[in-house]
Scaffold this motif. Structure first.
Motif, PDB file in Angstrom:
ATOM      1  N   ILE A 112      16.092 -14.202  24.486  1.00  0.00           N
ATOM      2  CA  ILE A 112      17.420 -14.766  24.222  1.00  0.00           C
ATOM      3  C   ILE A 112      18.499 -13.711  24.415  1.00  0.00           C
ATOM      4  O   ILE A 112      19.547 -13.966  25.026  1.00  0.00           O
ATOM      5  N   ASN A 113      18.247 -12.510  23.902  1.00  0.00           N
ATOM      6  CA  ASN A 113      19.211 -11.421  24.074  1.00  0.00           C
ATOM      7  C   ASN A 113      19.427 -11.085  25.543  1.00  0.00           C
ATOM      8  O   ASN A 113      20.551 -10.802  25.980  1.00  0.00           O
ATOM      9  N   LEU A 114      18.343 -11.112  26.307  1.00  0.00           N
ATOM     10  CA  LEU A 114      18.451 -10.841  27.741  1.00  0.00           C
ATOM     11  C   LEU A 114      19.300 -11.896  28.445  1.00  0.00           C
ATOM     12  O   LEU A 114      20.129 -11.574  29.305  1.00  0.00           O
ATOM     13  N   ILE A 115      19.074 -13.153  28.088  1.00  0.00           N
ATOM     14  CA  ILE A 115      19.845 -14.248  28.685  1.00  0.00           C
ATOM     15  C   ILE A 115      21.332 -14.072  28.396  1.00  0.00           C
ATOM     16  O   ILE A 115      22.185 -14.233  29.287  1.00  0.00           O
ATOM     17  N   LEU A 116      21.662 -13.716  27.157  1.00  0.00           N
ATOM     18  CA  LEU A 116      23.061 -13.499  26.783  1.00  0.00           C
ATOM     19  C   LEU A 116      23.628 -12.252  27.465  1.00  0.00           C
ATOM     20  O   LEU A 116      24.759 -12.259  27.959  1.00  0.00           O
ATOM     21  N   LYS A 117      22.832 -11.201  27.488  1.00  0.00           N
ATOM     22  CA  LYS A 117      23.290  -9.940  28.078  1.00  0.00           C
ATOM     23  C   LYS A 117      23.557 -10.076  29.569  1.00  0.00           C
ATOM     24  O   LYS A 117      24.552  -9.559  30.087  1.00  0.00           O
ATOM     25  N   GLU A 118      22.657 -10.770  30.274  1.00  0.00           N
ATOM     26  CA  GLU A 118      22.781 -10.914  31.723  1.00  0.00           C
ATOM     27  C   GLU A 118      23.658 -12.105  32.120  1.00  0.00           C
ATOM     28  O   GLU A 118      23.854 -12.351  33.309  1.00  0.00           O
ATOM     29  N   LYS A 119      24.148 -12.839  31.121  1.00  0.00           N
ATOM     30  CA  LYS A 119      25.017 -13.999  31.362  1.00  0.00           C
ATOM     31  C   LYS A 119      24.383 -14.983  32.352  1.00  0.00           C
ATOM     32  O   LYS A 119      25.003 -15.397  33.349  1.00  0.00           O
ATOM     33  N   ALA A 120      23.123 -15.332  32.048  1.00  0.00           N
ATOM     34  CA  ALA A 120      22.389 -16.278  32.900  1.00  0.00           C
ATOM     35  C   ALA A 120      22.844 -17.695  32.567  1.00  0.00           C
ATOM     36  O   ALA A 120      22.169 -18.441  31.854  1.00  0.00           O
ATOM     37  N   ASP A 121      24.015 -18.070  33.095  1.00  0.00           N
ATOM     38  CA  ASP A 121      24.650 -19.323  32.701  1.00  0.00           C
ATOM     39  C   ASP A 121      24.554 -20.419  33.772  1.00  0.00           C
ATOM     40  O   ASP A 121      25.239 -21.432  33.698  1.00  0.00           O
ATOM     41  N   THR A 122      23.702 -20.190  34.769  1.00  0.00           N
ATOM     42  CA  THR A 122      23.437 -21.234  35.768  1.00  0.00           C
ATOM     43  C   THR A 122      21.932 -21.420  35.871  1.00  0.00           C
ATOM     44  O   THR A 122      21.166 -20.502  35.534  1.00  0.00           O
ATOM     45  N   PRO A 123      21.462 -22.567  36.334  1.00  0.00           N
ATOM     46  CA  PRO A 123      20.011 -22.798  36.457  1.00  0.00           C
ATOM     47  C   PRO A 123      19.315 -21.738  37.307  1.00  0.00           C
ATOM     48  O   PRO A 123      18.209 -21.296  36.967  1.00  0.00           O
ATOM     49  N   ASP A 124      19.940 -21.322  38.407  1.00  0.00           N
ATOM     50  CA  ASP A 124      19.313 -20.329  39.281  1.00  0.00           C
ATOM     51  C   ASP A 124      19.190 -18.969  38.591  1.00  0.00           C
ATOM     52  O   ASP A 124      18.137 -18.315  38.662  1.00  0.00           O
ATOM     53  N   LEU A 126      19.188 -18.402  35.352  1.00  0.00           N
ATOM     54  CA  LEU A 126      18.248 -18.523  34.233  1.00  0.00           C
ATOM     55  C   LEU A 126      16.813 -18.509  34.734  1.00  0.00           C
ATOM     56  O   LEU A 126      15.947 -17.834  34.151  1.00  0.00           O
ATOM     57  N   SER A 127      16.550 -19.237  35.809  1.00  0.00           N
ATOM     58  CA  SER A 127      15.203 -19.287  36.369  1.00  0.00           C
ATOM     59  C   SER A 127      14.747 -17.909  36.837  1.00  0.00           C
ATOM     60  O   SER A 127      13.606 -17.501  36.591  1.00  0.00           O
ATOM     61  N   ALA A 128      15.656 -17.178  37.501  1.00  0.00           N
ATOM     62  CA  ALA A 128      15.311 -15.842  37.991  1.00  0.00           C
ATOM     63  C   ALA A 128      15.046 -14.878  36.842  1.00  0.00           C
ATOM     64  O   ALA A 128      14.114 -14.059  36.898  1.00  0.00           O
ATOM     65  N   LEU A 129      15.845 -14.964  35.782  1.00  0.00           N
ATOM     66  CA  LEU A 129      15.679 -14.071  34.639  1.00  0.00           C
ATOM     67  C   LEU A 129      14.380 -14.352  33.905  1.00  0.00           C
ATOM     68  O   LEU A 129      13.664 -13.420  33.515  1.00  0.00           O
ATOM     69  N   ILE A 130      14.057 -15.621  33.714  1.00  0.00           N
ATOM     70  CA  ILE A 130      12.803 -15.972  33.038  1.00  0.00           C
ATOM     71  C   ILE A 130      11.603 -15.503  33.862  1.00  0.00           C
ATOM     72  O   ILE A 130      10.614 -14.990  33.316  1.00  0.00           O
ATOM     73  N   ALA A 131      11.699 -15.638  35.180  1.00  0.00           N
ATOM     74  CA  ALA A 131      10.621 -15.160  36.048  1.00  0.00           C
ATOM     75  C   ALA A 131      10.464 -13.645  35.929  1.00  0.00           C
ATOM     76  O   ALA A 131       9.340 -13.125  35.862  1.00  0.00           O
ATOM     77  N   GLU A 132      11.599 -12.921  35.907  1.00  0.00           N
ATOM     78  CA  GLU A 132      11.575 -11.474  35.739  1.00  0.00           C
ATOM     79  C   GLU A 132      10.943 -11.088  34.402  1.00  0.00           C
ATOM     80  O   GLU A 132      10.139 -10.150  34.324  1.00  0.00           O
ATOM     81  N   TYR A 133      11.293 -11.833  33.370  1.00  0.00           N
ATOM     82  CA  TYR A 133      10.750 -11.547  32.038  1.00  0.00           C
ATOM     83  C   TYR A 133       9.240 -11.790  32.001  1.00  0.00           C
ATOM     84  O   TYR A 133       8.481 -10.935  31.526  1.00  0.00           O
TER      85      TYR A 133
END
Length: 210
Positions: A112-124, A126-133
């Motif tokens: 969750i912190n990563l999502i907020l930090k990287e401002k993953a505010d679009t589906p693409d 968010l998908s890329a960040l979750i894959a990286e995680y």
């Protein structure tokens, strides 16, 4: 006063606020001791600058870091704060660290912190960040970062960041007082009672604040 080095290592998982704690510590020490030099070394930034990341301790040149630590010299007291996921990874640096801290949190909160930090505010994004995680950061945490908790003097739950910060600050102040014989004047009020005013006497009482 001859030069004295005080190394503090702050480690933890991805996006657990390690750098924020380091900066708060730097600011507070500067207020209490104007002639003390505080340097922050952010290992996560060093790893991020590695063009071909391995998501392991190999992303950081610990030989160079150890050499640099040995050659940092200013008048008075040098406080060097090493912060980042791999701050407790290298034995040589652990051996010279006066205090070793691990800021602990679970995987869901880190994501969750990563999502907020990287401002993953679009589906693409968010998908890329979750894959990286899932593909890199989570395995890295399990295999390389989490085991370093065994080297920590203090394990501070993420929820108790402010309490943990006060413990660290209090310990550092007492060590500086011990080094200069209490000659430096400051307005800091001790939070904890360390016997003999040494940071390493009672720190095991606060090994796990959870």
């Amino acid at each position: 006063m001859p030069n004295t080095k005080l190394v503090i290592s702050l480690a933890g998982g991805h996006a657990t606020g390690i750098v924020n704690v380091a900066r708060k510590l730097q600011s507070s020490i500067a207020k209490f001791f104007s002639d003390t030099t505080v340097t922050i070394i952010d290992l996560d930034e060093i790893a991020k600058d590695n063009a071909e990341r391995t998501y392991s301790g190999l992303d950081i040149d610990f030989d160079e870091l150890y050499f640099d630590l040995k050659n940092i010299t200013h008048d008075g007291i040098d406080i060097i704060i090493i912060c980042g996921c791999y701050a407790l990874y290298d034995k040589r640096i652990n051996d010279i660290s006066k205090l070793k801290v691990f800021l602990d949190s679970d995987g869901d909160k880190r994501l969750i912190n990563l999502i907020l930090k990287e401002k993953a505010d679009t589906p693409d994004k968010l998908s890329a960040l979750i894959a990286e995680y899932m593909d890199n950061l989570r395995p890295e945490m399990i295999k390389y970062i989490e085991p370093t908790i065994a080297h920590a003097d203090l394990i501070i739950p993420y929820e108790n960041e402010e309490m943990g910060f006060q413990i660290i600050l209090d310990g550092v102040i007492k060590v500086i007082d011990q080094i200069d014989g209490g000659k430096k004047k400051h307005t800091a009020t001790p939070v904890w009672d360390y016997e003999n005013e040494r940071m390493d006497v009672q720190k095991e009482r606060y090994l796990d604040l959870s």
